[in-house]
Motif scaffolding. Structure first.
Motif, PDB file in Angstrom:
ATOM      1  N   GLU A  96      -8.557   5.802 -11.878  1.00  0.00           N
ATOM      2  CA  GLU A  96      -7.639   6.887 -12.235  1.00  0.00           C
ATOM      3  C   GLU A  96      -7.861   8.116 -11.361  1.00  0.00           C
ATOM      4  O   GLU A  96      -6.914   8.684 -10.806  1.00  0.00           O
ATOM      5  CB  GLU A  96      -7.825   7.256 -13.712  1.00  0.00           C
ATOM      6  N   LYS A  97      -9.098   8.516 -11.212  1.00  0.00           N
ATOM      7  CA  LYS A  97      -9.405   9.750 -10.473  1.00  0.00           C
ATOM      8  C   LYS A  97      -9.279   9.583  -8.962  1.00  0.00           C
ATOM      9  O   LYS A  97      -8.687  10.426  -8.272  1.00  0.00           O
ATOM     10  CB  LYS A  97     -10.829  10.204 -10.829  1.00  0.00           C
ATOM     11  N   ASP A  98      -9.829   8.482  -8.439  1.00  0.00           N
ATOM     12  CA  ASP A  98      -9.918   8.318  -6.986  1.00  0.00           C
ATOM     13  C   ASP A  98      -8.649   7.762  -6.357  1.00  0.00           C
ATOM     14  O   ASP A  98      -8.439   7.918  -5.151  1.00  0.00           O
ATOM     15  CB  ASP A  98     -11.084   7.389  -6.628  1.00  0.00           C
ATOM     16  N   VAL A  99      -7.821   7.091  -7.156  1.00  0.00           N
ATOM     17  CA  VAL A  99      -6.646   6.438  -6.586  1.00  0.00           C
ATOM     18  C   VAL A  99      -5.352   6.916  -7.240  1.00  0.00           C
ATOM     19  O   VAL A  99      -4.511   7.539  -6.595  1.00  0.00           O
ATOM     20  CB  VAL A  99      -6.772   4.898  -6.700  1.00  0.00           C
ATOM     21  N   VAL A 100      -5.181   6.644  -8.529  1.00  0.00           N
ATOM     22  CA  VAL A 100      -3.905   6.931  -9.192  1.00  0.00           C
ATOM     23  C   VAL A 100      -3.568   8.416  -9.142  1.00  0.00           C
ATOM     24  O   VAL A 100      -2.457   8.802  -8.746  1.00  0.00           O
ATOM     25  CB  VAL A 100      -3.919   6.416 -10.644  1.00  0.00           C
ATOM     26  N   SER A 101      -4.497   9.270  -9.526  1.00  0.00           N
ATOM     27  CA  SER A 101      -4.217  10.716  -9.555  1.00  0.00           C
ATOM     28  C   SER A 101      -3.917  11.258  -8.159  1.00  0.00           C
ATOM     29  O   SER A 101      -3.028  12.103  -7.989  1.00  0.00           O
ATOM     30  CB  SER A 101      -5.397  11.473 -10.171  1.00  0.00           C
ATOM     31  N   ARG A 102      -4.635  10.769  -7.166  1.00  0.00           N
ATOM     32  CA  ARG A 102      -4.391  11.247  -5.801  1.00  0.00           C
ATOM     33  C   ARG A 102      -3.001  10.852  -5.320  1.00  0.00           C
ATOM     34  O   ARG A 102      -2.308  11.638  -4.662  1.00  0.00           O
ATOM     35  CB  ARG A 102      -5.466  10.695  -4.860  1.00  0.00           C
ATOM     36  N   GLY A 154       0.794  -1.220   0.000  1.00  0.00           N
ATOM     37  CA  GLY A 154       0.000   0.000   0.000  1.00  0.00           C
ATOM     38  C   GLY A 154       0.826   1.268   0.000  1.00  0.00           C
ATOM     39  O   GLY A 154       2.049   1.251   0.207  1.00  0.00           O
ATOM     40  N   LEU A 155       0.148   2.394  -0.233  1.00  0.00           N
ATOM     41  CA  LEU A 155       0.766   3.723  -0.216  1.00  0.00           C
ATOM     42  C   LEU A 155      -0.138   4.675   0.557  1.00  0.00           C
ATOM     43  O   LEU A 155      -1.360   4.670   0.381  1.00  0.00           O
ATOM     44  CB  LEU A 155       0.954   4.249  -1.647  1.00  0.00           C
ATOM     45  N   GLY A 156       0.463   5.506   1.399  1.00  0.00           N
ATOM     46  CA  GLY A 156      -0.299   6.384   2.274  1.00  0.00           C
ATOM     47  C   GLY A 156      -0.222   7.840   1.892  1.00  0.00           C
ATOM     48  O   GLY A 156       0.764   8.315   1.319  1.00  0.00           O
ATOM     49  N   ILE A 157      -1.285   8.568   2.222  1.00  0.00           N
ATOM     50  CA  ILE A 157      -1.356  10.017   2.051  1.00  0.00           C
ATOM     51  C   ILE A 157      -1.819  10.627   3.372  1.00  0.00           C
ATOM     52  O   ILE A 157      -2.840  10.206   3.938  1.00  0.00           O
ATOM     53  CB  ILE A 157      -2.344  10.410   0.927  1.00  0.00           C
ATOM     54  N   LYS A 158      -1.103  11.602   3.860  1.00  0.00           N
ATOM     55  CA  LYS A 158      -1.485  12.278   5.094  1.00  0.00           C
ATOM     56  C   LYS A 158      -2.551  13.330   4.823  1.00  0.00           C
ATOM     57  O   LYS A 158      -2.539  13.997   3.801  1.00  0.00           O
ATOM     58  CB  LYS A 158      -0.267  12.952   5.725  1.00  0.00           C
ATOM     59  N   ASP A 159      -3.491  13.442   5.747  1.00  0.00           N
ATOM     60  CA  ASP A 159      -4.515  14.488   5.707  1.00  0.00           C
ATOM     61  C   ASP A 159      -4.603  15.049   7.120  1.00  0.00           C
ATOM     62  O   ASP A 159      -5.271  14.483   7.975  1.00  0.00           O
ATOM     63  CB  ASP A 159      -5.855  13.914   5.239  1.00  0.00           C
ATOM     64  N   ASP A 160      -3.903  16.156   7.369  1.00  0.00           N
ATOM     65  CA  ASP A 160      -3.704  16.657   8.724  1.00  0.00           C
ATOM     66  C   ASP A 160      -3.070  15.538   9.573  1.00  0.00           C
ATOM     67  O   ASP A 160      -2.050  15.013   9.194  1.00  0.00           O
ATOM     68  CB  ASP A 160      -5.019  17.172   9.326  1.00  0.00           C
ATOM     69  N   GLU A 205      -0.403  10.184  -7.286  1.00  0.00           N
ATOM     70  CA  GLU A 205       0.570  10.964  -8.058  1.00  0.00           C
ATOM     71  C   GLU A 205       0.678  12.379  -7.502  1.00  0.00           C
ATOM     72  O   GLU A 205       1.792  12.931  -7.393  1.00  0.00           O
ATOM     73  CB  GLU A 205       0.167  10.996  -9.527  1.00  0.00           C
ATOM     74  N   ASN A 206      -0.442  12.982  -7.165  1.00  0.00           N
ATOM     75  CA  ASN A 206      -0.425  14.333  -6.606  1.00  0.00           C
ATOM     76  C   ASN A 206       0.283  14.381  -5.257  1.00  0.00           C
ATOM     77  O   ASN A 206       0.775  15.438  -4.838  1.00  0.00           O
ATOM     78  CB  ASN A 206      -1.850  14.863  -6.460  1.00  0.00           C
ATOM     79  N   ALA A 207       0.336  13.228  -4.581  1.00  0.00           N
ATOM     80  CA  ALA A 207       1.051  13.152  -3.304  1.00  0.00           C
ATOM     81  C   ALA A 207       2.541  12.879  -3.496  1.00  0.00           C
ATOM     82  O   ALA A 207       3.292  12.807  -2.511  1.00  0.00           O
ATOM     83  CB  ALA A 207       0.437  12.061  -2.431  1.00  0.00           C
ATOM     84  N   GLY A 208       2.975  12.725  -4.765  1.00  0.00           N
ATOM     85  CA  GLY A 208       4.397  12.576  -5.049  1.00  0.00           C
ATOM     86  C   GLY A 208       4.856  11.182  -5.423  1.00  0.00           C
ATOM     87  O   GLY A 208       6.048  10.962  -5.653  1.00  0.00           O
ATOM     88  N   TYR A 209       3.934  10.217  -5.515  1.00  0.00           N
ATOM     89  CA  TYR A 209       4.329   8.854  -5.879  1.00  0.00           C
ATOM     90  C   TYR A 209       4.393   8.706  -7.401  1.00  0.00           C
ATOM     91  O   TYR A 209       3.591   9.295  -8.130  1.00  0.00           O
ATOM     92  CB  TYR A 209       3.340   7.833  -5.325  1.00  0.00           C
TER      93      TYR A 209
END
Length: 349
Positions: A325-331, A234-240, A333-337
């Motif tokens: 693409e919209k809900d997973v991959v793009s998010r 998995g890959l994580g994204i922080k939100d606050d 990528e926008n987080a730097g992965y």
């Protein structure tokens, strides 16, 4: 009219079940061998009952019949099925070695039933606990059949040691089994079609040998090695203070985990979401009303709600029907992965 909906679990007695649903998830189980808790279900073999609000006592099917577009974001006709089936599973003993068909095969041979792809989030595992996840490399149909006939099937099965927090993806066609000492959350297509290929020569609760489905299993098993057998990192994204970890995203479902700390603002965007609280506690805040949840609770956010908020200190498994693409991959990528990182660490298929 609609609001965050909580459900009463539908418990299933299984020869391999135990008491961890009570011991770890605070559930009032009805059987000594309680193997499954169907948390959100709309199937002939189990239909969830709403436990809160104006819809209390209604089944999920009844809610769908009256509010399908508001609930799931699109109109469900009489021929359509609710797409997901959400469970907790307690494997005190090992389950059968089994496989599930893809949609096309199930439609043809199982009276219009859906196929069954699924994924597991391990909640608790005894030290050294293992799963069967696929076949060993280069095992052919002939190899498999010979091993089965000679009573040596375990020699061709791939075992994976697991611990709490691990995720395993189980696509249709993938041979698998939960071995003993494991409690998990299961996200799957809305299907109850399972082909047992081997059941450890044991009898069921009725004292009889359980039915096997060897011929159908051989029809649907993936002998080409198309699917990964590894634990999904998995890959994580922080939100606050909170973190969202993305594990699985396919045309049937997503599997994500939310490490909730404090407040997390969410929005439905005309999708429904299902959450399973696997540790801690918190609340959903919608329309200035608070809905408390604790470990073992499962709840659904209808597609029509719009903005809502999660608040607390908890871990939640989250699932929905993703736009990959919209809900997973793009998010991600926008987080730097990078695309390579996403491909290697998230099961996207």
């Amino acid at each position: 009219m609609l609001y965050p909906i909580f459900f009463e679990p539908d418990f299933k007695e299984r020869v391999w079940g135990g008491t961890l649903l009570k011991d770890k998830l605070n559930k009032s189980i009805p059987f000594e061998h309680t193997g499954e808790s169907w948390e959100v279900a709309c199937h002939d073999n189990g239909d969830s009952v709403v436990r809160n609000g104006e819809l209390k006592g209604k089944t999920l099917k009844e809610v769908l019949d009256n509010y399908s577009k508001e609930l799931v974001g699109y109109k469900i006709s009489s021929d359509d099925k609710f797409p997901l089936l959400i469970k907790f599973i307690d494997a005190k003993d090992k389950l059968s070695v089994q496989v599930h068909p893809e949609d096309e095969y199930a439609m043809k041979y199982e009276n219009g039933e859906l196929g069954k792809s699924e994924a597991w989030y391990i909640l608790d595992a005894q030290p050294g606990a293992k799963l069967i996840a696929g076949l060993k490399d280069n095992v052919s149909k002939e190899d498999f059949t010979k091993a089965l006939e000679e009573g040596n099937l375990e020699q061709v099965l791939n075992e994976v040691e697991v611990e709490a927090g691990d995720v395993i993806n189980i696509p249709a066609g993938f041979v698998h089994a939960i071995e003993d000492g494991i409690l998990l959350a299961e996200i799957q297509q809305n299907s109850d079609t399972t082909y047992r290929v081997y059941d450890w020569n044991r009898v069921g609760l009725d004292g009889n040998m359980r039915e096997l489905h060897v011929e159908k299993s051989l029809d649907v098993i993936d002998f080409e090695g198309k699917h990964s057998k590894d634990v999904v990192t998995g890959l994580g994204i922080k939100d606050d203070e909170s973190e969202i970890i993305y594990y699985v995203a396919n045309k049937y479902f997503s599997l994500e985990k939310i490490g909730l700390k404090g407040k997390l603002k969410e929005r439905t965007n005309n999708k429904f979401y299902i959450y399973m609280c696997i540790s801690g506690s918190g609340k959903v805040v919608y329309n200035n009303i608070e809905y408390d949840f604790r470990v073992g609770d499962s709840f659904m956010i209808p597609a029509s709600l719009g903005d809502y908020e999660l608040e607390g200190d908890a871990s939640l498994v989250k699932t929905y029907l993703p736009d990959i693409e919209k809900d997973v991959v793009s998010r991600l990528e926008n987080a730097g992965y990078s695309r390579e990182e996403i491909k290697s660490r998230v099961r996207i298929n």
